[in-house]
Design a protein around this motif. Structure first.
Motif, mmCIF file in Angstrom:
data_model
loop_
_atom_site.group_PDB
_atom_site.id
_atom_site.type_symbol
_atom_site.label_atom_id
_atom_site.label_comp_id
_atom_site.label_asym_id
_atom_site.label_seq_id
_atom_site.Cartn_x
_atom_site.Cartn_y
_atom_site.Cartn_z
ATOM 1 N N ALA A 300 -18.298 -0.419 -13.675
ATOM 2 C CA ALA A 300 -18.310 0.923 -14.250
ATOM 3 C C ALA A 300 -17.001 1.166 -14.987
ATOM 4 O O ALA A 300 -15.967 0.579 -14.669
ATOM 5 C CB ALA A 300 -18.498 1.962 -13.146
ATOM 6 N N SER A 301 -17.046 2.044 -15.980
ATOM 7 C CA SER A 301 -15.812 2.398 -16.677
ATOM 8 C C SER A 301 -14.873 3.105 -15.707
ATOM 9 O O SER A 301 -15.304 3.827 -14.807
ATOM 10 C CB SER A 301 -16.116 3.291 -17.877
ATOM 11 O OG SER A 301 -16.747 4.480 -17.454
ATOM 12 N N LEU A 302 -13.581 2.914 -15.906
ATOM 13 C CA LEU A 302 -12.607 3.521 -15.001
ATOM 14 C C LEU A 302 -12.540 5.040 -15.156
ATOM 15 O O LEU A 302 -12.527 5.776 -14.177
ATOM 16 C CB LEU A 302 -11.218 2.912 -15.247
ATOM 17 C CG LEU A 302 -10.913 1.610 -14.510
ATOM 18 C CD1 LEU A 302 -9.622 1.015 -15.004
ATOM 19 C CD2 LEU A 302 -10.833 1.852 -13.012
ATOM 20 N N GLY A 303 -12.457 5.500 -16.359
ATOM 21 C CA GLY A 303 -12.318 6.934 -16.573
ATOM 22 C C GLY A 303 -10.903 7.413 -16.301
ATOM 23 O O GLY A 303 -9.983 6.643 -16.067
ATOM 24 N N ARG A 304 -10.728 8.725 -16.321
ATOM 25 C CA ARG A 304 -9.409 9.321 -16.132
ATOM 26 C C ARG A 304 -9.060 9.386 -14.644
ATOM 27 O O ARG A 304 -9.869 9.814 -13.827
ATOM 28 C CB ARG A 304 -9.384 10.734 -16.722
ATOM 29 C CG ARG A 304 -8.008 11.408 -16.671
ATOM 30 C CD ARG A 304 -8.090 12.815 -17.219
ATOM 31 N NE ARG A 304 -8.504 12.808 -18.628
ATOM 32 C CZ ARG A 304 -7.671 12.630 -19.661
ATOM 33 N NH1 ARG A 304 -6.375 12.435 -19.427
ATOM 34 N NH2 ARG A 304 -8.125 12.644 -20.899
ATOM 35 N N PRO A 305 -7.842 8.944 -14.252
ATOM 36 C CA PRO A 305 -7.457 9.023 -12.841
ATOM 37 C C PRO A 305 -7.454 10.461 -12.336
ATOM 38 O O PRO A 305 -6.977 11.369 -13.010
ATOM 39 C CB PRO A 305 -6.038 8.439 -12.827
ATOM 40 C CG PRO A 305 -5.930 7.639 -14.082
ATOM 41 C CD PRO A 305 -6.805 8.321 -15.079
ATOM 42 N N THR A 306 -8.001 10.669 -11.137
ATOM 43 C CA THR A 306 -7.968 11.978 -10.495
ATOM 44 C C THR A 306 -6.816 12.083 -9.496
ATOM 45 O O THR A 306 -6.502 13.170 -9.042
ATOM 46 C CB THR A 306 -9.286 12.256 -9.770
ATOM 47 O OG1 THR A 306 -9.539 11.197 -8.831
ATOM 48 C CG2 THR A 306 -10.449 12.317 -10.760
ATOM 49 N N GLN A 307 -6.224 10.923 -9.151
ATOM 50 C CA GLN A 307 -5.056 10.909 -8.280
ATOM 51 C C GLN A 307 -4.075 9.854 -8.769
ATOM 52 O O GLN A 307 -4.487 8.776 -9.216
ATOM 53 C CB GLN A 307 -5.426 10.563 -6.836
ATOM 54 C CG GLN A 307 -6.150 11.635 -6.053
ATOM 55 C CD GLN A 307 -6.258 11.236 -4.593
ATOM 56 O OE1 GLN A 307 -5.286 10.847 -3.947
ATOM 57 N NE2 GLN A 307 -7.467 11.333 -4.059
ATOM 58 N N ASN A 308 -2.799 10.168 -8.694
ATOM 59 C CA ASN A 308 -1.732 9.200 -8.912
ATOM 60 C C ASN A 308 -0.855 9.218 -7.665
ATOM 61 O O ASN A 308 -0.275 10.249 -7.322
ATOM 62 C CB ASN A 308 -0.880 9.569 -10.143
ATOM 63 C CG ASN A 308 -1.671 9.461 -11.430
ATOM 64 O OD1 ASN A 308 -2.458 8.541 -11.595
ATOM 65 N ND2 ASN A 308 -1.468 10.400 -12.341
ATOM 66 N N VAL A 309 -0.782 8.090 -6.960
ATOM 67 C CA VAL A 309 -0.037 8.037 -5.703
ATOM 68 C C VAL A 309 0.923 6.853 -5.733
ATOM 69 O O VAL A 309 0.802 5.955 -6.571
ATOM 70 C CB VAL A 309 -0.984 7.928 -4.493
ATOM 71 C CG1 VAL A 309 -1.837 9.180 -4.351
ATOM 72 C CG2 VAL A 309 -1.868 6.692 -4.615
ATOM 73 N N GLU A 310 1.860 6.858 -4.812
ATOM 74 C CA GLU A 310 2.854 5.797 -4.744
ATOM 75 C C GLU A 310 2.802 5.130 -3.375
ATOM 76 O O GLU A 310 2.698 5.800 -2.348
ATOM 77 C CB GLU A 310 4.252 6.360 -5.002
ATOM 78 C CG GLU A 310 5.341 5.288 -5.058
ATOM 79 C CD GLU A 310 6.677 5.865 -5.500
ATOM 80 O OE1 GLU A 310 7.112 5.582 -6.636
ATOM 81 O OE2 GLU A 310 7.284 6.603 -4.693
ATOM 82 N N LEU A 311 2.857 3.790 -3.366
ATOM 83 C CA LEU A 311 2.872 3.018 -2.129
ATOM 84 C C LEU A 311 4.114 2.139 -2.151
ATOM 85 O O LEU A 311 4.232 1.228 -2.977
ATOM 86 C CB LEU A 311 1.615 2.161 -2.002
ATOM 87 C CG LEU A 311 1.408 1.491 -0.649
ATOM 88 C CD1 LEU A 311 1.050 2.523 0.406
ATOM 89 C CD2 LEU A 311 0.325 0.427 -0.730
#
Length: 428
Positions: A300-311
């Motif tokens: 599936a296409s990725l699309g726009r991120p709904t979350q940006n997190v850091e690990l």
């Protein structure tokens, strides 16, 4: 902090039209005496499936269904993880997260379809730093509905064994290994599924699988005019030139090329270690057509991120103090806590900024789906299930989570995982 453009996160691939079949197998995990150093060498008690070391290759066609019964003939618990395959969450084989540990003399049926063609593998996922080192692993190969024109298709399991001076398996591991490079062996070798000689001019496919517990390998292939065509089971958009193929534990790479001489495989990461190869016997007319791309897997296409997190990876020898209880931690947490690293809805896209603050490399593996490695300029890169970060390195990855469930995210240096470098993502 970081960003990925929506335009960069667009990729599509068609679904396969293959006719499904069912393959039923039994994998008995059992203690078995194995001669690691040849027919005249001493035996070592290993843990293997069906008495075979390394594990028997399971081969299916894209879209087929696998019914695999695990029988536990060990004196301890065990589970199987199907590395790289998009399985239902209940089939993922992770203790404390998706399945109870299978006790001795019990059995469990894993049942799932294989939606993606490519090179995958299966391995124990309970006490895995020990059980994988002792032999509980094997390749899982999913062929394309219309495979490429080849003379040979060869699976190459890259092994890293720790043996004593007599050639017996050495179970001892210095405790410092868990917070440094991990359990590194002293006997490296390549196990080829088809070791027969090849002809000059043959077109062959080498499916490289790094089955090592902790060792990173940098494979140099001589005698093959080849192209890199897939990483972690997923086809590249176009065949790629390569000099060295670097694989962290759990990573895979497919190379297709034409034989020009005796094939040798060497690990050249730290020094030159001969792994094995294929001798020459005869010659054939070389194909005039170039190596082509493999057919893409459905995505599936990725699309726009709904979350940006850091690990953030923390700990290890020489590392700063962190809030976890073990040698390693993600974001000040060691091991699997009752709360996930993050929650996300099915079909939403998550971007994770991975930061390695430690003095040691880590191979970060996501269960249940693949992700895209994102370049510093925001351009979408390779589609993988494991990404290798060297000391001090940072990288963005982006994943559209199409598979519901509780999915493990951990370092596939299995000694690092055992000492705290693991977390999970809840996909609702």
């Amino acid at each position: 902090m970081f960003s990925v453009s929506a335009a960069a996160l667009a990729t599509m691939a068609p679904a396969t039209g293959a006719i499904a079949a069912i393959k039923a197998i039994t994998l008995q995990a059992q203690p078995t005496d194995i001669q690691l150093s040849g027919a005249d060498g001493p035996t070592s008690q290993m843990m293997v499936y069906n008495g075979v070391f390394p594990g028997t290759e399971i081969r299916l066609q894209q879209g087929d269904r696998l019914n695999a019964r695990l029988e536990n003939a060990l004196e301890e618990g065990t589970l199987i993880h199907w590395h790289g395959i998009r399985v239902p969450n209940a089939m993922d084989g992770v203790s404390m997260l998706t399945q109870e540990v299978l006790s001795p003399r019990q059995s469990y049926d894993y049942r799932f379809s294989v939606p993606d063609a490519g090179t995958y593998w299966y391995h124990a996922h309970y006490l895995s730093y020990d059980q994988v080192a002792r032999g509980l692993f094997g390749p899982l190969i999913v062929t394309e509905a219309r495979p490429p024109d080849l003379d040979r298709d060869i699976t190459v399991q890259l092994l890293d064994l720790k043996v004593d001076p007599n050639g017996r398996f050495d179970p001892e591991t210095d405790t410092s290994a868990f917070t440094t490079l991990g359990r590194i062996g002293n006997d490296q070798r390549a196990h080829l599924s088809d070791p027969r000689p090849v002809r000059i001019g043959d077109r062959i496919r080498l499916r490289l699988i790094n089955t090592a517990t902790d060792r990173i390998v940098a494979v140099q292939i001589k005698g093959l005019l080849g192209r890199l065509v897939a990483l972690d089971g997923m086809p590249l958009a176009a065949p790629r030139e390569y000099e060295i193929v670097t694989l962290g534990p759990g990573q895979r790479a497919d190379v297709i090329g034409d034989v020009t001489g005796a094939i040798t495989l060497d690990d050249v990461r730290d020094d030159v270690h001969a792994l094995g190869g294929l001798p020459i016997s005869g010659e054939r007319t070389r194909r005039q057509v170039a190596v082509a791309s493999l057919p893409p897997n459905p995505a599936a296409s990725l699309g726009r991120p709904t979350q940006n997190v850091e690990l953030v990876m923390q700990g290890g020898a020489g590392g700063d103090v962190h809030g976890g209880f073990a040698g390693w931690a993600f974001n000040d947490v060691s091991g699997l806590s009752g709360q996930p690293f993050t929650r996300i809805r099915r079909n939403e896209t998550l971007t994770i900024h991975l930061v390695n603050t430690t003095a040691w490399p880590h191979a970060i593996h996501l269960h249940g789906q693949h992700f895209y490695e994102i370049g510093p300029d925001g351009v979408v890169g390779d589609y993988r299930d494991t990404t290798l970060l060297e000391p001090g390195q940072a990288r963005n990855i982006a994943c559209r989570f199409t598979n519901r469930g509780r999915w493990l995210l951990h370092c596939h240096m299995l000694s690092h995982q055992a000492d705290g470098m693991a977390t999970w993502i809840d996909v609702t």
